[in-house]
Design an enzyme around this catalytic site. Structure first.
Site, PDB file in Angstrom:
ATOM      1  N   ASP A   1     110.129  52.903 -15.594  1.00 27.80           N
ATOM      2  CA  ASP A   1     109.659  53.604 -14.403  1.00 27.80           C
ATOM      3  C   ASP A   1     108.136  53.647 -14.418  1.00 27.80           C
ATOM      4  O   ASP A   1     107.495  53.266 -15.400  1.00 27.80           O
ATOM      5  CB  ASP A   1     110.247  55.022 -14.419  1.00 27.80           C
ATOM      6  CG  ASP A   1     110.084  55.764 -13.102  1.00 27.80           C
ATOM      7  OD1 ASP A   1     109.749  55.122 -12.097  1.00 27.80           O
ATOM      8  OD2 ASP A   1     110.295  56.986 -13.094  1.00 27.80           O
TER       9      ASP A   1
ATOM     10  N   GLU B   1     103.980  50.569 -11.642  1.00 21.92           N
ATOM     11  CA  GLU B   1     103.264  49.873 -10.564  1.00 21.92           C
ATOM     12  C   GLU B   1     101.825  49.457 -10.947  1.00 21.92           C
ATOM     13  O   GLU B   1     101.332  48.525 -10.303  1.00 21.92           O
ATOM     14  CB  GLU B   1     103.209  50.764  -9.325  1.00 21.92           C
ATOM     15  CG  GLU B   1     104.556  51.049  -8.705  1.00 21.92           C
ATOM     16  CD  GLU B   1     105.398  52.030  -9.502  1.00 21.92           C
ATOM     17  OE1 GLU B   1     106.625  51.921  -9.451  1.00 21.92           O
ATOM     18  OE2 GLU B   1     104.820  52.890 -10.193  1.00 21.92           O
TER      19      GLU B   1
ATOM     20  N   ASP C   1     112.130  56.916  -5.018  1.00 18.89           N
ATOM     21  CA  ASP C   1     112.270  58.326  -4.672  1.00 18.89           C
ATOM     22  C   ASP C   1     112.544  58.504  -3.185  1.00 18.89           C
ATOM     23  O   ASP C   1     111.628  58.467  -2.354  1.00 18.89           O
ATOM     24  CB  ASP C   1     111.000  59.079  -5.068  1.00 18.89           C
ATOM     25  CG  ASP C   1     110.776  59.078  -6.569  1.00 18.89           C
ATOM     26  OD1 ASP C   1     111.735  58.787  -7.299  1.00 18.89           O
ATOM     27  OD2 ASP C   1     109.647  59.345  -7.008  1.00 18.89           O
TER      28      ASP C   1
END
Length: 936
Positions: free
Chosen positions: A456, A459, A579
């Protein structure tokens, strides 16, 4: 307000827009001219030694908008296969950044020096005003002054891409500067475009003229519409209907720099802030051909273990192991299937990767828990974030520091802040980093035998901006406030063109500087590679390193779930859509995003079921599990601050879950076979309806229904307070998957409103299909050992018909998913009807594995046939007749349908025939036949 573990700042963008504008130095109004320059002239062209063509382009008139023009460009064109054309444009005199060739393996263009030498030698030669370079299927046509090119499909003459800019066009001819590249293509008015992600598209799967499409990997929550999200996929598919024939092709711009793509309906314009123009054109002409050709180039989707297709439960906020144990037991008590239990960062010691909280997740108790669930056949997956906590007592950090694995700024590890507080970021472009990461995975697996990893925040996410230091006069983080508030001492970095580029892409939906809430663009990776260039590759490179690490542990097939993705990520990992919110809108958006990732070559994809935050309503959670049970990747996940939303929390949701997931677990062999199909030819598991019905234009924008494979159509309720659903049925025969006596038949596309009570999902099986199923269960390991059944769907009302299906079986722990290793079996099923005979048979490849497992076919269900009572019946296995049919049971149920919608007098009847008591070994060929007919 309820907050996200990973994207709080993205949830509150609208609330603090003014503040963010000042922090991010937003250029709200652009003063750049609509057109920039006059393009380039092609002054030389030659055939290259590898069979391509190479040319030299010279700028026609220099200007300084967004910086000076690069005066000479090299053009390289090659037909790499019959259905793939490459067009590569770069600086002719200086090497520029490109996606590394070891990340996405591909041919390198002809050497620059040779190209320039050939070009200069021929500068005085006379060039035709236009010319063509063709293969059997694609044509590259060009004009010399100003230079433009077109790509055409030879078989039908269609122009797939046309970069020319006429005086009346609102876009520029080719622009190529150091930090600004622009090129456009004309499009026919009726072209339907798909792709260009990752973003949440409010208008559905089809690209919408005027909507912004910005590609730059960003930790912005998926609740933000038309905003650059976690992944970058600069590829689109173009579907056209010409004279009632469908034609599809795809265009990939292989470039990792940030870009805006402007779709105006009749044109599409790229504005890219670096790198090269490296186009790949895939000729199609069907949608399935397109994804086959595309994944052949970027890498076939990764094989997934069988258990990955079971149901997954996660939550940020399982504070201790006893909570996790209760969740598992409550699923068992509620008789809701569950294969995988997950931990967000609750298991960690101080949010640090590869650690265990000694109080809340003591290792002896965790190991005992894992031994218990592993014995059942369940699996355990935990999260890892890339930020490594700066902590002198933290072994992972100390080993990384000693091996010099972190991204640098001015010679020192770049400092950011994520959940542990101050962090450094591993540089996965560095081979030393990959070795260190593999070793840390090994160490952690020895500590906790996890079955997969969830990566996670990659990015990469950073709670701070600019150049930061650890404060000396305060604790950071304090341990009392929100962990996502930056507490480092930071100063903005805007002195370089990398941190403050001349052209501002629409980053974060607000034209933020590219370094906003991530690593500074002037930070450097291995061999001096700028973050500015490699930013959108971060999650991809972490995925590759993680895949290598997991595969090396025990030689098993890895399972990785990654939030950030790039071109080729599906070759290594699954993806979830990030999300989302527990709203009806987000439920609807999830379908488009899941379908998009199938086009991107990431077929193992799903959304957080019931929404990540805030609390979903009971009705919404009912409807979401009904949809989510048909996502390729099916997981319930919730936010720390949201109330508990496991599927057993409401009796009605538990009922819907048992119904929908019960069907999913019966369909597991079909889902797994679809994953094999994806692995060998890229076919998405979840698909838009136009994949199977490409000539029906009404389906081109349909985003409220989808296919699982080619033959199962899912039509969910996506609005509150509804007990019926309007469904668009393509022509043909559709059987309800949950009640096969219910039939919809039509000669043309039509809408039909069907009942959809709270606990019911409408899913239909199409004619001409054979679907292998099993009896289901609460864990995939148990379900997998139950007897098989075949559902054979004929076209209702036809005097002749045929059906076909496939089944792939293997040892799903093996790294490779293939035939020929002694641990797999592939079966093709066929059925025909005609001349008063129905015949069902199988063709088996490498049946030894299936025979060793003892798998049998216990039941065959025939849809759309006449009675079998009193008719001749015969079975052969491997060519040998079976004489004892005493255990077999035959039953039939009437099916009523109408061929013409709304006409009461056109009622017709067929029969559902069930043959039970069979004991047909899956690993052997069989033939069954009846003397019977199809009702006409």
């Amino acid at each position: 307000m309820l907050f996200s573990r990973s994207s709080f700042f993205s949830f509150i963008l609208p609330l603090f827009l003014v503040t963010l504008l000042s922090i991010a130095r937003v250029d709200v109004v652009s003063t750049a001219p609509t057109k920039i320059g006059q393009g380039y002239s092609l002054i030389s062209v030659e055939e290259s030694p590898d069979g391509g063509i190479v040319g030299l382009l010279q700028v026609k008139q220099k200007n300084n908008v967004y910086g000076p023009d690069i005066p000479y460009l090299q053009l390289y064109v090659k037909h790499e296969t019959e259905n793939r054309l490459r067009v590569h444009i770069t600086d002719a005199q200086k090497e520029r950044w490109e996606v590394p060739y070891d990340l996405i393996p591909r041919e390198k263009p002809a050497a620059l020096k040779k190209a320039i030498a050939w070009s200069r030698k021929n500068q005085n030669s006379v060039l035709m005003a236009s010319s063509e370079y063709e293969s059997n299927e694609l044509i590259f046509a060009f004009t010399t002054d100003p230079f433009s090119f077109a790509v055409k499909r030879k078989s039908d003459g269609q122009t797939l891409f046309n970069s020319s800019s006429d005086e009346s066009d609102p876009y520029s001819p080719l622009v190529f500067k150091d930090q600004y590249l622009e090129i456009s293509t004309k499009l026919p008015q009726d072209a339907s475009l798909y792709g260009l992600g990752e973003n949440t598209q409010p208008h559905g799967i089809k690209l919408y003229p005027g909507d912004p499409y910005t590609l730059f990997t960003t930790d912005v929550a998926a609740i933000n519409l038309n905003t650059d999200l976690y992944g970058s996929h600069p590829v689109y598919m173009d579907l056209r209907n010409v004279n009632r024939e469908a034609f599809a092709h795809a265009v990939l711009l292989l470039n990792s720099n940030g870009m805006d793509v402007f779709y105006a309906g009749t044109s599409l314009t790229y504005k890219v802030i670096g790198g090269v123009l490296d186009f790949y054109f895939f000729s199609g002409p069907t949608p399935l051909d397109v994804v086959d050709q595309y994944t052949s180039f970027i890498g076939r989707p990764a094989p997934m273990p069988y258990w990955a297709f079971g149901f997954h439960q996660c939550r940020w906020g399982y504070h201790n192991l006893s909570v996790v144990e209760d969740v598992v037991e409550n699923y068992q008590k509620a008789k809701i299937p569950l294969d995988v239990i997950w931990n967000d960062d609750d298991h960690m010691d101080g949010h640090k990767d590869f650690t265990l909280n000694p109080v809340n997740y003591p290792r002896p108790k965790l190991l005992a828990f894992l031994e218990k669930i592993h014995a059942r056949g369940m699996k355990y997956v935990v999260i890892i974030d890339p930020g490594i906590g700066v902590n002198n007592s933290y072994g992972v950090y100390q080993r990384g520091l000693a091996k010099d694995v972190f991204i640098k700024y001015q010679g020192k590890p770049f400092l950011g802040q994520v959940w542990p507080g101050a962090v450094n970021f591993p540089d996965y472009l560095n081979p030393k980093t990959v070795d260190w990461w593999i070793d840390e995975i090994r160490r952690f697996h020895e500590l906790v035998p996890v079955d997969g990893l969830w990566i996670d925040m990659n990015e990469v996410s950073n709670f701070c901006n600019g150049l930061c230091t650890i404060p000396k006069d305060k604790q950071c983080p304090s341990g009392t406030g929100p962990g996502w508030i930056c507490c480092l001492d930071c100063k903005n970095l805007t002195l370089t063109n990398w941190d403050d580029p001349p052209y501002k892409i629409n980053a974060s939906g607000i034209k933020a500087l590219p370094g906003y809430k991530t690593i500074a663009m002037s930070a450097v990776h291995y061999k001096g590679i700028l973050e500015y260039n490699a930013h959108s590759l971060y999650g991809f490179t972490e995925t590759i390193a993680t895949h290598t690490g997991l595969q090396g542990l025990e030689g098993k097939r890895p399972f990785i779930l990654s939030r950030s993705t790039y071109v080729g990520s599906g070759h290594y990992a699954a993806h979830w859509t990030g999300d989302n919110k527990g709203t009806w809108e987000d439920l609807r958006y999830s379908i488009s995003t899941v379908l998009n990732f199938g086009l991107f070559g990431v077929p193992m994809v799903g959304s957080d079921i019931c929404g990540f935050y805030p609390a979903p309503t009971e009705e919404l959670c009912n409807r979401w599990i009904e949809v989510g049970a048909f996502y390729p990747f099916s997981r319930d996940h919730a936010n720390f601050y949201s109330p508990r939303q496991e599927l057993y929390q409401w009796d009605s949701v538990a009922k819907s879950a048992r119904n929908a997931l019960g069907m999913r677990y019966k369909l597991l062999p079909h889902l797994y076979t679809l994953s094999y199909e994806a692995h060998i030819n890229g076919a998405p598991i979840a698909r838009p309806l136009f994949f199977s019905f490409p000539t029906i234009t009404e389906l081109y924008g349909l985003s409220t229904q989808f296919l699982v494979g080619s033959s199962i159509m899912v039509s969910p309720v996506l609005e509150p307070n509804k007990t019926e659903v309007k469904i668009l049925f393509p022509p043909g025969t559709w059987y309800s998957l949950f009640d096969m006596t219910q039939v919809i038949v039509s000669e043309k596309p039509h809408n039909r409103t069907l009942d959809a009570p709270l606990n019911v999902i409408n899913a239909h099986l199409y004619q001409n299909a054979i679907i292998p199923m099993q009896q289901g269960g609460l864990i995939s390991k148990e379900a997998r050992m139950t007897p098989f059944s075949l559902v054979v769907a004929f076209q209702a009302g036809a005097t002749t018909g045929e059906a076909k299906g496939e089944l792939f079986l293997d040892d799903d722990e093996l790294p490779e998913m293939k035939l020929g290793n002694g641990y797999s079996t592939y079966i093709e099923f066929y059925a025909t009807t005609g001349n008063a005979t129905v015949k069902v048979w199988s063709d088996v490849q490498e049946g030894k594995f299936a025979l060793e497992k003892g798998w049998i076919i216990e039941k065959i269900t025939l849809l759309g046939v006449d009675t079998i009572q009193g008719k001749s019946f015969a079975i052969e296995v491997d060519g040998n007749p079976i004489s004892d049919l005493s255990k077999m049971e035959f039953s039939e149920t009437m099916q009523n349908y109408s061929m013409k919608l709304g006409e009461e007098g056109d009622k017709r009847t067929s029969v559902v025939v069930e043959v039970k008591g069979l004991e047909l070994p899956l690993g052997k060929k069989f033939t069954m036949s009846w003397q019977m007919g199809i009702i006409s």
